[in-house]
Design an enzyme around this catalytic site. Structure first.
Site, PDB file in Angstrom:
ATOM      1  N   CYS A   1      -0.427   1.988   9.678  1.00 49.38           N
ATOM      2  CA  CYS A   1       0.782   1.272   8.815  1.00 49.38           C
ATOM      3  C   CYS A   1       0.287   0.580   8.005  1.00 49.38           C
ATOM      4  CB  CYS A   1       1.629   0.775   9.984  1.00 49.38           C
ATOM      5  SG  CYS A   1       3.292   0.613   8.928  1.00 49.38           S
TER       6      CYS A   1
ATOM      7  N   HIS B   1       2.925   3.931  15.020  1.00 48.46           N
ATOM      8  CA  HIS B   1       2.760   2.867  15.903  1.00 48.46           C
ATOM      9  C   HIS B   1       3.204   3.417  17.417  1.00 48.46           C
ATOM     10  CE1 HIS B   1       2.416  -0.729  13.341  1.00 48.46           C
ATOM     11  NE2 HIS B   1       3.374  -0.277  12.646  1.00 48.46           N
TER      12      HIS B   1
HETATM   13  N1  GLN Z   1       4.201  -4.467   5.909  1.00 50.26           N
HETATM   14  C1  GLN Z   1       4.296  -3.017   5.561  1.00 50.26           C
HETATM   15  C2  GLN Z   1       5.562  -2.531   5.336  1.00 50.26           C
HETATM   16  O1  GLN Z   1       6.336  -2.891   5.420  1.00 50.26           O
HETATM   17  C3  GLN Z   1       3.625  -2.447   6.734  1.00 50.26           C
HETATM   18  C4  GLN Z   1       4.534  -2.408   7.928  1.00 50.26           C
HETATM   19  C5  GLN Z   1       3.963  -2.012   9.385  1.00 50.26           C
HETATM   20  O2  GLN Z   1       2.645  -2.196   9.654  1.00 50.26           O
HETATM   21  N2  GLN Z   1       4.572  -1.688  10.285  1.00 50.26           N
HETATM   22  O3  GLN Z   1       5.431  -1.278   4.754  1.00 50.26           O
END
Ligand code: GLN
Length: 271
Positions: free
Chosen positions: A100, A202
């Site tokens: 992510c 995740h």
């Molecule tokens: N901050 C990033 C987004 O919103 C990644 C979020 C995350 O790692 N779940 O795209």
């Protein structure tokens, strides 16, 4: 190092980049390495450490997900202080698995909804731009057959605002079966380039997808000449968890945990 029975995992920014149990990826690698006769030492490469010599001593790397503000706070350190040694390691075959926000940081940049331009490492030819709607929920991905994963149907959970656009020629990790993936539209999920895998999954990812944990371990072992047991492990419990995750995702139903609570947990994280 030929014939050695130990590997070293470098975990990038475990404090900041750790959403939805991404730390479970570290535990899964340590456990599976032990079952395969290898001691996996874990080194933290945080904002207060991770000098080039430390990075050079690692067999491979992990970076998890995080919020926009944390990405912004560490991007300079990642690109300028850790970038050169990391790039060198990856170009000599060290595995780097990024989830992510960590995945977004491997590209050219991530432009957030607030308008910040977060620079990336440029290891993967891609860029990320915030979308209007967050992509949130359980996700199923059919991983590219080229990876040779023992079980190529990947399960996970995604929550991101970023839409990742791969440059032509950069292959995705797989095709979305259910969920949003890179951009909610193209059907592409993640990216693969040599020993680098980026993904929005995740979960944590590796306990639920042990084939990917083995990909990391075997790639690290191949590169360092480490002897590792490669036969199939007893993944009965992992397979049961996967089947349940697949069932929940395909039925679109809420997980048992949510039902027990009687309401959706309040999630205040925004990034
Ligand atoms: N901050 C990033 C987004 O919103 C990644 C979020 C995350 O790692 N779940 O795209």
């Amino acid at each position: 190092m030929t014939g050695s029975r130990s590997l070293r995992l470098g975990v990038l920014y475990p404090r900041e980049m750790n959403l939805y149990g991404d730390r479970g990826n570290v535990l899964a690698l340590v456990r599976r390495a032990a079952l395969r006769g290898v001691e996996l030492e874990v080194t933290t490469l945080g904002l207060d450490g991770g000098d080039p010599e430390e990075i050079q001593s690692c067999s491979g790397f992990l970076i998890g997900g995080g919020q926009d503000l944390d990405q912004l706070a560490l991007a300079h350190d990642l690109v300028t202080r850790k970038g050169p040694a990391l790039r060198e390691q990856v170009s000599s075959g060290a595995p780097l698995l990024a989830v992510c926000a960590g995945y977004q940081l491997l590209g050219d940049h991530y432009r957030t909804a607030a308008g910040d331009l977060i620079p990336g490492l440029g290891i993967l030819p891609m860029r990320t731009e915030a979308g209007r709607r967050r992509l949130v929920g359980n996700i199923l991905v059919a991983a590219s057959p080229g990876l040779g994963l023992a079980n190529p149907l990947l399960v996970g959970f995604e929550n991101h605002s970023g839409r990742t656009i791969l440059d032509p020629g950069l292959p995705p990790l797989g095709r979305v079966v259910r969920g949003g993936g890179n951009d909610g539209d193209s059907g592409a999920e993640g990216a693969v380039l040599g020993p680098v895998i980026g993904t929005y999954l995740h979960g944590p990812l590796l306990p639920k997808n042990p084939a990917l944990a083995d990909w990391w371990l075997f790639t690290a072992a191949d590169r360092t000449g480490t002897t590792i047991e490669r036969s199939q492990l007893d993944d009965t419990a992992e397979e049961a968890a996967r089947r349940e995750a697949i069932r929940i995702t395909l039925s679109g139903s809420r997980s048992r945990g949510y039902r027990l609570l009687g309401r959706r947990p309040r999630i205040r994280r925004t990034g």
